[in-house]
Write an enzyme that holds these catalytic residues in place. Structure first.
Site, mmCIF file in Angstrom:
data_model
loop_
_atom_site.group_PDB
_atom_site.id
_atom_site.type_symbol
_atom_site.label_atom_id
_atom_site.label_comp_id
_atom_site.label_asym_id
_atom_site.label_seq_id
_atom_site.Cartn_x
_atom_site.Cartn_y
_atom_site.Cartn_z
ATOM 1 N N THR A 133 0.868 -1.177 0.000
ATOM 2 C CA THR A 133 0.000 0.000 0.000
ATOM 3 C C THR A 133 0.903 1.225 0.000
ATOM 4 O OG1 THR A 133 -1.721 -1.171 1.220
ATOM 5 C CG2 THR A 133 -1.837 1.228 1.204
ATOM 6 N N LYS A 210 -7.680 1.006 -2.582
ATOM 7 C CA LYS A 210 -7.236 0.558 -1.248
ATOM 8 C C LYS A 210 -7.213 1.728 -0.268
ATOM 9 C CE LYS A 210 -5.291 -1.737 2.112
ATOM 10 N NZ LYS A 210 -3.990 -2.387 2.030
ATOM 11 N N LYS A 285 -0.286 5.429 8.455
ATOM 12 C CA LYS A 285 0.318 5.606 7.131
ATOM 13 C C LYS A 285 -0.749 5.693 6.041
ATOM 14 C CE LYS A 285 1.548 2.374 4.343
ATOM 15 N NZ LYS A 285 2.129 1.214 3.626
#
Length: 339
Positions: A133, A210, A285
């Site tokens: 990711t 995502k 994050k």
């Protein structure tokens, strides 16, 4: 009061949620499994993904798996447990030998560093499937780097967590259209690590999907934690409140499958001392990536921005930095109350 009794309190019953994905094209598994497969990144997710890939494609000698991790002990452990696999001395050895390479890395700079280290060792027509990711800009830079060398890179971030990686039930959000000629090659490998392969469009679209999903997840976890803390401070038990939410409009994946209060769901990370699962640092994050993606298009995030800042506060606390992201509830409950 047991969860099952919540409906007796006047809350409407409804069928279990079953969100439809019928409108989403799924990738065909038409291409043969490649002979030479590489895997870079043997962390909590990557190790389990590589193990499934090995078991389903390599254990019988059909394909050969070469693995690499910057931590020598990780790759040594993998080959000790998977004797037909090979550990590479460098990442360039993997990228130079494999037909398809799966990467599971911590961030965009790590992916770009991997590609630069490989340089001209990257073979023409090699397919890289990046399941990390990372930010969309890094994906686009990596795609261009590979294209300049006649190779292909497709973003394919995952949903499902460590449990899904272990069980081989991950969902892959793939930055490719259903008509993309490289998709069957990607699907031939991804299908051995997950259950769903969802083409999202152009390169980078998988990462956007995502990031959007985890933006919702982070906001929902914070909202459920806040509402639960409010209820407990007014005398409700977490079991009763969770039961009410799960038969009412507050129902969500968090309330049903990943409740942040220990004991509400025996198998949850919260019930294991907030260990395992999806780390708070990773959520922080991903929320940062969502805010950066929004800034790129000049879009404010009235819920995302404060949620990001709250999780930033959580992971700055040494007590919480290594815990599961659902520990945001415990962090909230331990903050001083307002006078």
């Amino acid at each position: 009061m047991p969860l099952a009794d919540a409906a007796a309190m006047g809350c409407p019953r409804r069928a279990p949620a079953s969100p439809s994905t019928a409108h989403l094209p799924t990738a065909p598994v038409a291409a043969p499994v490649p002979r030479e497969i590489g895997f870079v990144g043997l962390g909590n997710m990557g190790y389990n993904m590589a193990a499934n890939l090995y078991a389903k494609t390599c254990a019988d000698g059909g394909s050969r798996l070469t693995v690499y991790d910057t931590v020598p002990a990780a790759r040594e452990r993998f080959v000790a447990q998977h004797p037909a696999a090979r550990a590479a001395a460098t990442s360039a050895d993997v990228l130079g030998a494999a037909d398809v390479v799966v990467t599971m890395l911590p961030d965009g700079p790590a992916l770009l560093a991997l590609l630069r280290a490989a340089g001209d060792a990257l073979r023409r027509d090699t397919l890289l499937l990046d399941c990390s990711t990372i930010d969309v800009a890094a994906v686009q830079a990596a795609v261009a780097f590979c294209a300049d060398r006649g190779a292909h890179l497709v973003d394919a971030p995952v949903s499902g967590g460590v449990g899904g990686a272990q069980a081989g039930t991950l969902t892959f959000m793939v930055g490719a259209a259903a008509s993309d000629g490289v998709l069957p090659r990607a699907a031939a490998v991804l299908a051995h690590m997950g259950q769903r392969i969802l083409p999202c469009g152009a390169r980078g679209a998988g990462q956007v999907a995502k990031i959007c999903n985890n933006l919702v997840l982070g906001i929902t976890m914070l909202a459920v934690s806040e509402a639960t803390a409010l209820g407990l401070n007014h005398g409700l038990t977490p079991q009763v409140l969770a039961g009410i939410m799960n038969v009412s409009s507050g129902r969500s994946w968090v309330t049903e499958m990943y409740h942040p209060v220990p004991g509400v769901q025996p198998g949850s990370a919260a019930s294991r001392g907030y260990t395992g699962g999806f780390g708070a640092k990773l959520m922080a994050k991903d929320l940062r990536l969502a805010c950066e993606a929004a800034a790129q298009v000049g879009m404010p995030l009235p819920l995302g921005e404060p949620t990001r800042h709250y999780f930033d506060d959580v992971v700055r606390d040494p007590e919480y930095a290594s815990l599961d992201f659902s520990a945001v509830y415990r962090y909230m409950m331990q903050r001083p109350k307002q006078p």
